[in-house]
Design an enzyme around this catalytic site. Structure first.
Site, PDB file in Angstrom:
ATOM      1  N   GLY A  52       0.778  -1.221   0.000  1.00 34.61           N
ATOM      2  CA  GLY A  52       0.000   0.000   0.000  1.00 34.61           C
ATOM      3  C   GLY A  52       0.812   1.276   0.000  1.00 34.61           C
ATOM      4  N   TYR A  53       2.131   1.182   0.084  1.00 40.19           N
ATOM      5  CA  TYR A  53       2.965   2.385   0.062  1.00 40.19           C
ATOM      6  C   TYR A  53       3.046   2.930  -1.361  1.00 40.19           C
ATOM      7  CZ  TYR A  53       4.732   1.309   4.795  1.00 40.19           C
ATOM      8  OH  TYR A  53       4.854   1.052   6.139  1.00 40.19           O
ATOM      9  N   THR A  54       2.632   4.158  -1.513  1.00 43.86           N
ATOM     10  CA  THR A  54       2.644   4.872  -2.801  1.00 43.86           C
ATOM     11  C   THR A  54       2.084   3.993  -3.926  1.00 43.86           C
ATOM     12  OG1 THR A  54       4.972   4.294  -3.232  1.00 43.86           O
ATOM     13  CG2 THR A  54       4.546   6.384  -2.128  1.00 43.86           C
ATOM     14  N   GLY A  56       2.093   0.897  -4.507  1.00 39.63           N
ATOM     15  CA  GLY A  56       2.991  -0.125  -5.031  1.00 39.63           C
ATOM     16  C   GLY A  56       4.297   0.407  -5.581  1.00 39.63           C
TER      17      GLY A  56
END
Length: 320
Positions: A52-54, A56
């Site tokens: 979920g960071y940026t 993917g």
């Protein structure tokens, strides 16, 4: 940099982990490369990211650096699943039908056949816990993950999940839990840390610098180049820009002045050496900032300063 066992497992990780939440957005490929080089040169191994960071992009960027900046076997690669953004809104989905495809997508973005640590990013009441944990069993038994853990679970959730996994031989026991923990947020000391200690989970604190506030950079206002001034992180940082936090920050600054350290070093060493902590996860805006977190192996806070910091921060957001 010293290595530590992750909980009661045989997995060895560096005493400080590298956080990559902003990689692919605020942290571009050149800065990310420099940070990973500095981290590896200091002996760091634990690199933490999430699907979920940026959206993917953090994983994609790490994937381009593996084999170029560092070899796969030089790092302990950790990622998470269970949080995504649909139509711009944060969505938690810890169903088996979502977690396993998310893991497969993470592996493709990272360009690897397995991760060393796969973590459920959040608790969700929408999915039965046993279904969520079955996904962890499958990840390990299929070779897609070597170890598994949880993130952002409270005390009873941690105890329930870890006990369930230990109840039947053959299940993938939990190696770790990742939670917010710093001098500005000590809520996990009430239940999460005791549960983790009793059940053999290593603790990986995120935001060990109190969302950057414990560095002292916000004492006279919000610097224009800080995360607190960004549209994305203004509310996240602003939650700790209150009078109670300011008193803790001033105590950290005084301790740093007395030791000839930086406030960052005082705050990070304090949380690094708390009982049960394996490795705080540090995310830096610049490589220069990151370097200030890496050369701390020989630093130990005097007992009287630990006691003073414990006292001034005792009631910090749920602390004991």
């Amino acid at each position: 940099m010293q290595q530590r066992s992750l909980g009661s497992t045989g997995l060895q990780v560096s005493r400080v982990g590298l956080g990559t939440m902003t990689w692919g957005r605020d942290t571009d490929e050149h800065e990310a490369r420099d940070q990973l080089i500095a981290f590896a040169e200091a002996g760091g191994t634990l690199v933490d990211t999430a699907a979920g960071y940026t959206d993917g992009d953090s994983e994609r960027l790490i994937g381009t650096l593996i084999g170029d900046v560092v070899s796969r076997d030089e790092i302990v690669l950790a990622t998470k699943a269970g949080v995504s953004r649909r139509s711009g809104e944060r969505v938690a989905d810890t169903s088996r039908g979502s977690l396993l495809p998310t893991l497969d997508a993470s592996l493709r973005r990272l360009g690897v056949d397995h991760v060393d640590l796969w973590q459920v990013h959040v608790w969700s009441d929408r999915t039965p816990l046993e279904e969520t944990l079955t996904a962890l069993d499958i990840a390990v038994s299929s070779g897609r993950a070597s170890y598994v853990g949880i993130s952002n679970y409270n005390g009873w959730q941690t105890a329930q999940a870890a006990t369930w996994q230990r109840a039947v031989p053959g299940r993938a026991t939990l190696a770790s839990t990742q939670v917010e923990y710093s001098l500005l947020n000590r809520a996990v000391e009430r239940e999460v840390l005791p549960a983790s200690a009793a059940l053999g989970l290593g603790v990986l604190p995120w935001s060990p610098l109190g969302r950057g506030v414990l560095t002292g950079k916000y004492r006279s206002g919000t610097p224009s180049d800080s995360r607190g001034a960004s549209q994305v992180f203004a509310g996240f940082v602003g939650a700790y820009l209150d009078d109670a936090s300011a008193r803790v920050v001033e105590a950290v600054v005084r301790a740093a002045d007395g030791l000839g350290w930086t406030p960052l070093e005082v705050a990070l060493v304090w949380v690094r050496d708390r009982p049960g902590v394996t490795a705080p996860i540090v995310g830096a805006r610049t490589t220069q900032q990151l370097r200030g977190s890496l050369d701390l192996d020989d630093k130990v806070l005097p007992a009287e300063l630990v006691a003073a910091l414990d006292d001034v921060s005792a009631t910090a957001r749920g602390g004991a």
